[in-house]
Each structure stands twice: as structure tokens, then as C-alpha cells.
Design a protein around this motif. Structure first.
Motif, PDB file in Angstrom:
ATOM      1  N   GLY A  95      -3.609   0.684  -3.045  1.00  0.00           N
ATOM      2  CA  GLY A  95      -3.610   2.110  -3.840  1.00  0.00           C
ATOM      3  C   GLY A  95      -2.454   3.040  -3.415  1.00  0.00           C
ATOM      4  N   ASP A  96      -2.588   4.399  -4.030  1.00  0.00           N
ATOM      5  CA  ASP A  96      -1.351   5.364  -3.942  1.00  0.00           C
ATOM      6  C   ASP A  96      -0.102   4.613  -4.361  1.00  0.00           C
ATOM      7  OD1 ASP A  96      -3.220   7.123  -3.003  1.00  0.00           O
ATOM      8  OD2 ASP A  96      -2.296   7.495  -1.163  1.00  0.00           O
ATOM      9  N   MET A  97      -0.297   3.995  -5.513  1.00  0.00           N
ATOM     10  CA  MET A  97       1.267   3.476  -5.923  1.00  0.00           C
ATOM     11  C   MET A  97       2.244   4.285  -6.740  1.00  0.00           C
ATOM     12  SD  MET A  97       1.165   0.326  -4.798  1.00  0.00           S
ATOM     13  CE  MET A  97       2.145  -0.683  -5.796  1.00  0.00           C
TER      14      MET A  97
ATOM     15  N   ASN B  68       0.819  -1.239  -0.111  1.00  0.00           N
ATOM     16  CA  ASN B  68       0.126   0.096  -0.002  1.00  0.00           C
ATOM     17  C   ASN B  68       0.930   1.076   0.014  1.00  0.00           C
ATOM     18  OD1 ASN B  68       0.364  -0.726   2.891  1.00  0.00           O
ATOM     19  ND2 ASN B  68      -0.160   1.351   3.140  1.00  0.00           N
ATOM     20  N   ASP B  69       0.543   2.288  -0.817  1.00  0.00           N
ATOM     21  CA  ASP B  69       1.168   3.535  -0.522  1.00  0.00           C
ATOM     22  C   ASP B  69       2.671   3.420  -0.878  1.00  0.00           C
ATOM     23  OD1 ASP B  69      -1.260   5.431   0.809  1.00  0.00           O
ATOM     24  OD2 ASP B  69      -1.360   3.602   1.630  1.00  0.00           O
ATOM     25  N   LEU B  70       2.845   2.982  -1.873  1.00  0.00           N
ATOM     26  CA  LEU B  70       4.193   2.731  -2.467  1.00  0.00           C
ATOM     27  C   LEU B  70       4.758   4.271  -2.746  1.00  0.00           C
ATOM     28  CD1 LEU B  70       6.606   0.929  -3.267  1.00  0.00           C
ATOM     29  CD2 LEU B  70       5.662   0.875  -5.540  1.00  0.00           C
TER      30      LEU B  70
ATOM     31  N   GLY C  41      -6.115   4.378  -5.277  1.00  0.00           N
ATOM     32  CA  GLY C  41      -6.153   5.394  -4.100  1.00  0.00           C
ATOM     33  C   GLY C  41      -6.374   7.000  -4.517  1.00  0.00           C
ATOM     34  N   ASN C  42      -6.412   7.769  -3.527  1.00  0.00           N
ATOM     35  CA  ASN C  42      -6.821   9.042  -3.856  1.00  0.00           C
ATOM     36  C   ASN C  42      -5.768   9.508  -4.712  1.00  0.00           C
ATOM     37  OD1 ASN C  42      -5.343   8.715  -1.454  1.00  0.00           O
ATOM     38  ND2 ASN C  42      -5.538  10.977  -1.130  1.00  0.00           N
ATOM     39  N   HIS C  43      -4.366   9.298  -4.368  1.00  0.00           N
ATOM     40  CA  HIS C  43      -3.462   9.980  -5.217  1.00  0.00           C
ATOM     41  C   HIS C  43      -3.267   9.535  -6.787  1.00  0.00           C
ATOM     42  CE1 HIS C  43      -1.740  12.589  -2.312  1.00  0.00           C
ATOM     43  NE2 HIS C  43      -1.826  11.813  -1.346  1.00  0.00           N
ATOM     44  N   GLU C  44      -3.690   8.492  -6.932  1.00  0.00           N
ATOM     45  CA  GLU C  44      -3.899   7.853  -8.477  1.00  0.00           C
ATOM     46  C   GLU C  44      -4.837   9.045  -9.328  1.00  0.00           C
ATOM     47  OE1 GLU C  44      -1.651   5.409  -7.182  1.00  0.00           O
ATOM     48  OE2 GLU C  44      -3.629   4.760  -6.357  1.00  0.00           O
TER      49      GLU C  44
ATOM     50  N   LEU D 183      -9.140  -1.931   0.786  1.00  0.00           N
ATOM     51  CA  LEU D 183      -9.789  -0.786   1.134  1.00  0.00           C
ATOM     52  C   LEU D 183      -8.810   0.371   1.028  1.00  0.00           C
ATOM     53  CD1 LEU D 183     -12.101   1.020   1.876  1.00  0.00           C
ATOM     54  CD2 LEU D 183     -11.698   0.306   4.152  1.00  0.00           C
ATOM     55  N   HIS D 184      -8.887   1.596   0.266  1.00  0.00           N
ATOM     56  CA  HIS D 184      -7.937   2.821   0.297  1.00  0.00           C
ATOM     57  C   HIS D 184      -8.300   3.459   1.458  1.00  0.00           C
ATOM     58  CE1 HIS D 184      -4.437   5.015  -0.610  1.00  0.00           C
ATOM     59  NE2 HIS D 184      -4.990   5.953  -0.563  1.00  0.00           N
ATOM     60  N   ASP D 185      -8.535   3.206   2.594  1.00  0.00           N
ATOM     61  CA  ASP D 185      -8.576   3.855   3.849  1.00  0.00           C
ATOM     62  C   ASP D 185      -8.022   3.182   5.075  1.00  0.00           C
ATOM     63  OD1 ASP D 185      -9.346   5.990   5.165  1.00  0.00           O
ATOM     64  OD2 ASP D 185     -11.436   5.852   4.736  1.00  0.00           O
TER      65      ASP D 185
HETATM   66 ZN   LIG Z   1      -4.238   7.990   0.174  1.00  0.00          ZN
END
Ligand SMILES: [Zn+2]
Ligand SMILES: [Zn+2]
Length: 526
Positions: free
Chosen positions: A118-120, A78-80, A150-153, A254-256
Motif C-alpha cells: 500500500g501507499d503506492m 510498501n509505501d513507494l 493504503g490510507n494514501h490511496e 497489512l497496511h500497518d
Molecule cells: Zn500509510
């Protein structure tokens, strides 16, 4: 390659299933069509065994004779945040050792499922300058089964997501990202993905968390995220659909996530309201069997009141989540053998896998900008000092461009910094600044009422607002007056700031570009 392997395994297992029942085939040749129809519960002996039976409890299916205790290893990243290459400042490792770890895991176990929460893509120059393509390419190579967005995608809008979608050999999951116009799920996402392991089917459901407001509004104006009870209902419906289709085990990605670190790999029991802030525990009541999380960049292994495990691996390539289960394909009972975080230190000892070098070479034209040496910093600079400097540069750049026409009194706004957060003494490359300020928020001239300027900027105690202003502004401020400030689109589009946009820079100019120019001019060499 992965698809081929899976196909091979499925074929082998189906063959085994068919070979296992020659005696029954001979017997059933004697039964009439009518009697077969009257006994619909008898599994078809010539087709795949869809629901295994183990009445004698010997761990082999009574019908197809397959071994029914299936070990499955889930590894989730997650969040790479684009941390593909080792960084110059040596504060985070790239994925060259992690790649070796994943390849080794596959060698020793056929049932490995790689997932992403997510947020990769967003966060380093090598990843940002390719708008995620390099990271997606790496995920293809590793054989990821699915990725929750994720949101940053969304940091560059939807177009780059579509380009990554075209490159990805795995699906993007988000059951709750909808298009404003069509009111349907966006075309680049699907609700779920089924991994067919032959004897068992594993369903993966993905969802974006409640983080719409953390994305610059202009990047997500065409989409909305379904959250709360409506999201719960979507996941419940999807789970039922999958189970009806014969899926044996459901993983929710889940991206949370939970907002606290929990030390080590100890499993922490968690109840009700602590988890309810981001996850509806009703889902653990038979709808999902395991949850991987992201977004909050915390490390933990939690177990909720229903016994469902929740894991998140910190982010920024600090740790990954690992769960090993044993699934009984007949009873569908599952046991969690291992639920742990694997910290970077554990895989960083491995040899580098050549894939990272190969990908950096493949995308070298796009990412060459990151190697530019901007200059030298004679002192250690932390992210607070850099953000204060950036606010000053907003102010000065704005004055230069619009100063003749508008009386600009303040520069700055909401500014996040990212790992590695600071600059060590020595050379500074564009890539370093890119990692610290990865956001593409353009400079913008705005007007604001005096009382909002006071409340939202001068007196803001958020801690992430960095401002630079005229010395006499506080003493002369008129609450009813109109003022001009220079901020960025993230801050200007945030509703509570009550800003009215007047003009944007024609050319996109971001925080890192202003700071880069300042360092080129020797600003940090003093
Ligand atoms: Zn995020
Ligand atoms: Zn993140």
C-alpha cells in the motif's frame, strides 16, 4: 503475460501429473464403480493431484510424482509514494533499477510473487499528476500479484481508486474497507487473492490498518474501516475459507506496521504487547503464515512468538522486503530460507530498465507541469522553514480573499512534509514542491472559539502544527470570543480542532501552489 506463463506452468504440471500414472489407470479400469466410491481418500488419478502424498519421504508425490518441495520468492514493496522517476535533487532513486531487479528475479525463478503493502501512488508529481495511473501501469508491467490499499490511496477520494482499479491487471486487497451506505465491502477491493503455482496454491489476504483518521475526512466520508477484534475475525474467517478451498500457504499483507527500525536484515524476536498495537498475534496461530507490513515507513524483519515473520521495507523506495520459503506440498510444512530487507543500494547498481522512460513518455502530457522551473532558492530551505512560510501564505492569501469581510487572525494548521523534505540551493521546479507537499488539502476559512484557538493552535505542541498570526493575538485573546482563521481542509475536518467551516476557495489551492507562486515571484531568491 504473467497469466499466460502461469497457465503454461499449470498445464505442464497437470500433464506431468496425468502422464505419471499410466499403470494405475490400467489397474483402476478393473475396479468397480462401487469400490471406488467406498475409498474416497484415493486421489483421482486422471485429474490434478489436489493433496499430494509422500509416504516414502523422497520429496516426490507418491501419486502424481511431482517434486513437492516448492521454492517461492516473495518480494514486497510498501509505501513507494510515487517514487517512479529519479528525482531532480537526487535524494531518491526511481524504480528503473528496481524494475531490472524484478525482471532478473523472474528470469531465474518461476515462483516469484510480487506484492504491495500500500501507499503506492501519492507522493511525487509524476505519480500525483496521473493520480496513480503511472504507478499502477508500472505495477502491471512488473506483474504484481496483488496490492493492499493504503490510507494514501484515498488522498484524492474514491474515484481515482476506481480508475486505477480499471487499469490494474492485479486485484486491490482490503478485507476491511466497507461502504457506509451498502454496509458491504467496497466494489474495488476483494478479501484475498489466490496465486496458483500449479503444485501449490498461495493465498494473499489484504487489510487496511487502523489509519482512517490519518486521511482527510472529506476523502473517506463514504467508507469505513473495520479494525480491532472484528478485523481479526474477518481475517480468520477468510483464512479458513481459503484453507478449505485447498490453499496451502497464507500471506497477510497489512497496511500497518511496527513503529521502530530494526537494523540490517537480522531477525528480531518480538512478543505480545509490542506487536499487538497493530497486529493481533492470534492470527499467527495457524491463520497466516507470513506477514508483510507497511505504513509506518520502518525497516525490519521480525519474528513473533508463533514463529511467523513480519517484514517492512522502509518505504520511499529505500528497501524492499524479500522472503524465500520452501513449502512441502504434501505435509504443508514451510521453511523460511531467507527473510531480509534488500536495501536500495543493492539494486541501484543494476542497469536502468527502459520501462520507466517509456511510462514517463506515455504520460508526458499529464506530468509536464512538474518540469516548470519556478525560480531559484539562494539558500538551503528545510521543511520546517517551508511550512512556516506556507502558514504565512495561508494567512496572507486568506486576508486577500476574505479580509474585507472577516477579521482573520491566524493562518496555518497541521502540515506534513514528505521526502525529499528540503530544497537545495539552485533551481526549484514545481515537481520538487509536489514531492514535499503532495497533499491536496484545500484552503478554507473557519471560525473558532478563543479557548480552542489557544489550545489547538497557539499552544499545540504536536510539532506538525505550523501557524502565523497577528502579533497582538496572544495578549488580547478572549477564551469566549469567536475568531477567524485560514487553514486547510485536513485541519478543518479534524474533529478535535472544533473548527466551523465558513467558506472554501472555489478553485482548489494547495500548500504547494501558494509556495510555488511565492517562488515565482522571487521570494526565495534573497
Ligand atoms: Zn500509510
Ligand atoms: Zn506511507
Amino acid at each position: 503475460m504473467k497469466k499466460f506463463c502461469l497457465l503454461l506452468i499449470v498445464c505442464m504440471l497437470l500433464t506431468a501429473c496425468n502422464n505419471a500414472a499410466p499403470a494405475e489407470t490400467a489397474e483402476s479400469a478393473l475396479t468397480t464403480e462401487a469400490s471406488v466410491a467406498s475409498q474416497p481418500t484415493v486421489p483421482a488419478v486422471n485429474g490434478p493431484c489436489t493433496s499430494h502424498v509422500d509416504a516414502d519421504n523422497n520429496s516426490y508425490c507418491d501419486v502424481c510424482e511431482k517434486y513437492i518441495l516448492i521454492n517461492i520468492d516473495f518480494y514486497t514493496v510498501n509505501d513507494l509514494h510515487g517514487k517512479i522517476a529519479d528525482d531532480d535533487a537526487n535524494t531518491h532513486p526511481g524504480v528503473d533499477e528496481l524494475s531490472t531487479f524484478f525482471k532478473n528475479a523472474r528470469k531465474s525463478d518461476i515462483n516469484v510473487i510480487l506484492l504491495s503493502a500500500g501507499d503506492m501512488w501519492q507522493g511525487t508529481s509524476e505519480s500525483n499528476l496521473t493520480q496513480g495511473l503511472l504507478a499502477t501501469d508500472w505495477m502491471n508491467n512488473m506483474g504484481f500479484a496483488a496490492m493492499t490499499l493504503g490510507n494514501h490511496e484515498f488522498d484524492w477520494g474514491e474515484e481515482p481508486i476506481e480508475e486505477n482499479f480499471n487499469l490494474a491487471q492485479f486485484p486491490f486487497l482490503a478485507i476491511n474497507i466497507y461502504d457506509r451506505e451498502t454496509k458491504k465491502q467496497v466494489s474495488y477491493c476483494q478479501n484475498s487473492h489466490v496465486v496458483d503455482l500449479g503444485t501449490v496454491q498461495i493465498g494473499i489476504i489484504g487489510a487496511m490498518g487502523d489509519c482512517y483518521s490519518s486521511i482527510s475526512a472529506d476523502k473517506v466520508e463514504d467508507v469505513y474501516f473495520i479494525t480491532g477484534d472484528d478485523l481479526t475475525q474477518l481475517v480468520m474467517d477468510e483464512s479458513e475459507k481459503l484453507r478449505n478451498k485447498g490453499v496451502d500457504y497464507i500471506v497477510y499483507v497489512l497496511h500497518d506496521g511496527y513503529d521502530q527500525d530494526k537494523s540490517g536484515s537480522n531477525v528480531t524476536a518480538i512478543t505480545g504487547n509490542k506487536i499487538q498495537s497493530y497486529y493481533d498475534t492470534k492470527l499467527s496461530d495457524g491463520y497466516v503464515d507470513l506477514v508483510f507490513e507497511g505504513h509506518s515507513h520502518k525497516g525490519y524483519v521480525l519474528k513473533d512468538e508463533y514463529g511467523v515473520h513480519h517484514l517492512q521495507g522502509k518505504g520511499d523506495n529505500q528497501a524492499i522486503s524479500h522472503v524465500e520459503i520452501v513449502l512441502n506440498a504434501a505435509t504443508l510444512e514451510s521453511t523460511v530460507n531467507v527473510a531480509e530487507l534488500i536495501p536500495t543500494g543493492q539494486y541501484a547498481k543494476l542497469d536502468d530498465h527502459p520501462i520507466v522512460e517509456e511510462l514517463l513518455e506515455k504520460y508526458k502530457d499529464e506530468i509536464s507541469k512538474s518540469d516548470e522551473v519556478l525560480g531559484v532558492t539562494s539558500k538551503y530551505r528545510d521543511s520546517y522553514a517551508m511550512r512556516n512560510k506556507t502558514a504565512e501564505l495561508y494567512y496572507k492569501a486568506g486576508k486577500q480573499l476574505w479580509g474585507n469581510e472577516y477579521n482573520i487572525v491566524l493562518g496555518g494548521g497541521f502540515m506534513s512534509a514528505r521526502s525529499p523534505y528540503d530544497l537545495q540551493i539552485g533551481e526549484v521546479t514545481y515537481g520538487m514542491l509536489y514531492s514535499i507537499f503532495p497533499f491536496d488539502n484545500n484552503l478554507v476559512l473557519c471560525s473558532i472559539k478563543g479557548r480552542d484557538l489557544q489550545k489547538r493552535f497557539l499552544d499545540n505542541d504536536d510539532g506538525r502544527y505550523f501557524i502565523y498570526y497577528d502579533q497582538n493575538l496572544r495578549s488580547t485573546l478572549d477564551p469566549n470570543g469567536t475568531y477567524y482563521i485560514v487553514t486547510d481542509t485536513y485541519s478543518s475536518l479534524y474533529g478535535p480542532n472544533n473548527l466551523t467551516e465558513i467558506q472554501r476557495y472555489d478553485e482548489p489551492v494547495y500548500a504547494r501552489d501558494l509556495l510555488a507562486e511565492y517562488i515565482r515571484n522571487g521570494g526565495y531568491n534573497n
